[in-house]
Design a protein around this motif. Structure first.
Motif, short mmCIF file in Angstrom:
data_model
loop_
_atom_site.label_atom_id
_atom_site.label_comp_id
_atom_site.label_asym_id
_atom_site.label_seq_id
_atom_site.Cartn_x
_atom_site.Cartn_y
_atom_site.Cartn_z
N UNK A 51 -68.23 -36.64 24.68
CA UNK A 51 -66.81 -36.43 24.90
C UNK A 51 -66.45 -34.95 24.83
N UNK A 52 -67.03 -34.26 23.87
CA UNK A 52 -66.80 -32.82 23.77
C UNK A 52 -67.31 -32.10 25.02
N UNK A 53 -68.49 -32.48 25.51
CA UNK A 53 -69.04 -31.88 26.72
C UNK A 53 -68.15 -32.17 27.92
N UNK A 54 -67.60 -33.39 28.01
CA UNK A 54 -66.70 -33.75 29.13
C UNK A 54 -65.44 -32.89 29.12
N UNK A 69 -73.45 -23.29 27.79
CA UNK A 69 -72.79 -23.79 26.58
C UNK A 69 -72.86 -25.32 26.51
N UNK A 70 -72.63 -25.98 27.65
CA UNK A 70 -72.71 -27.44 27.70
C UNK A 70 -74.12 -27.91 27.37
N UNK A 71 -75.12 -27.22 27.91
CA UNK A 71 -76.50 -27.60 27.65
C UNK A 71 -76.84 -27.42 26.17
N UNK A 72 -76.42 -26.31 25.59
CA UNK A 72 -76.68 -26.09 24.17
C UNK A 72 -75.99 -27.15 23.31
N UNK A 73 -74.78 -27.50 23.67
CA UNK A 73 -74.03 -28.52 22.93
C UNK A 73 -74.79 -29.85 22.93
N UNK A 79 -79.01 -35.01 22.52
CA UNK A 79 -78.65 -35.95 23.57
C UNK A 79 -79.42 -35.70 24.86
N UNK A 80 -80.02 -34.52 25.01
CA UNK A 80 -80.87 -34.23 26.17
C UNK A 80 -82.19 -33.67 25.67
N UNK A 81 -83.28 -33.91 26.41
CA UNK A 81 -84.58 -33.39 25.96
C UNK A 81 -84.67 -31.88 26.19
N UNK A 82 -85.63 -31.27 25.53
CA UNK A 82 -85.84 -29.83 25.64
C UNK A 82 -86.10 -29.42 27.09
N UNK A 83 -86.88 -30.21 27.81
CA UNK A 83 -87.21 -29.84 29.19
C UNK A 83 -85.96 -29.73 30.06
N UNK A 84 -85.01 -30.63 29.89
CA UNK A 84 -83.77 -30.56 30.67
C UNK A 84 -82.91 -29.39 30.20
N UNK A 85 -82.91 -29.14 28.92
CA UNK A 85 -82.19 -27.99 28.37
C UNK A 85 -82.74 -26.70 28.96
N UNK A 86 -84.06 -26.60 29.10
CA UNK A 86 -84.66 -25.40 29.68
C UNK A 86 -84.27 -25.23 31.14
N UNK A 87 -84.20 -26.32 31.89
CA UNK A 87 -83.78 -26.23 33.29
C UNK A 87 -82.35 -25.72 33.37
N UNK A 88 -81.49 -26.20 32.51
CA UNK A 88 -80.07 -25.83 32.56
C UNK A 88 -79.80 -24.42 32.05
N UNK A 89 -80.64 -23.92 31.16
CA UNK A 89 -80.39 -22.60 30.59
C UNK A 89 -81.30 -21.53 31.16
N UNK A 90 -82.06 -21.86 32.18
CA UNK A 90 -82.98 -20.90 32.79
C UNK A 90 -82.20 -19.72 33.35
N UNK A 91 -82.66 -18.52 33.02
CA UNK A 91 -82.06 -17.29 33.56
C UNK A 91 -83.08 -16.65 34.49
#
Length: 146
Positions: A51-54, A69-73, A79-91
């Protein structure tokens, strides 16, 4: 003086890598690292994190910083695996990106359209693992839309 190039003995760096013991394995070939999205594990659903992410993130109109920020949250709430977090926060390396790239400008971007385009392009070029990553991100965005 002995010339090492004229002797029958090989220098240690030129020795064969074939092991004498058949039970030993040969070194693994130099294959580029690929990130695998883990199968969705049974996680305790935390509706308050979703809900906070929405409330704070709209995938159709968000900046790179908001995406991160959403990915970190969601990652911090498990709620999400590390691999998906890495995809979303890739710079990516910003110096090689076009100046209009959402990663360079940090302007509001339609991330749904961006990742759909990425999935299509990767599939057309036979990069199925990369296409799968983009599709997992799209599935996350759909879950946020509920």
């Amino acid at each position: 003086m002995i010339d090492p190039w004229k002797t029958n003995r090989l220098h240690s760096s030129y020795r064969s890598t074939i092991p004498s013991d058949p039970m030993r394995q040969l070194p693994k070939p130099n294959i580029p690292f690929t990130l695998r999205i883990e199968e969705e594990q049974q996680r305790e659903e935390r509706p308050e994190a979703w809900e906070h992410a929405r409330r704070t993130f709209d995938p159709s109109h968000a900046s790179v910083d908001e995406l991160h920020a959403m990915s970190h949250l969601l990652y911090d709430a498990e709620q999400i695996p590390l691999s998906l977090h890495l995809v979303l926060t890739f710079r990516p390396n910003l110096q090689f990106l076009p100046s209009h790239s959402p990663f360079v400008t940090n302007e509001a971007t339609d991330w749904n359209a961006y990742f759909k385009q990425q999935a299509i392009q990767h599939r057309q070029h036979g990069q199925f693992a990369e296409a799968e990553k983009a599709e997992h991100v799209l599935a996350l965005f759909q879950k946020l839309a509920r």
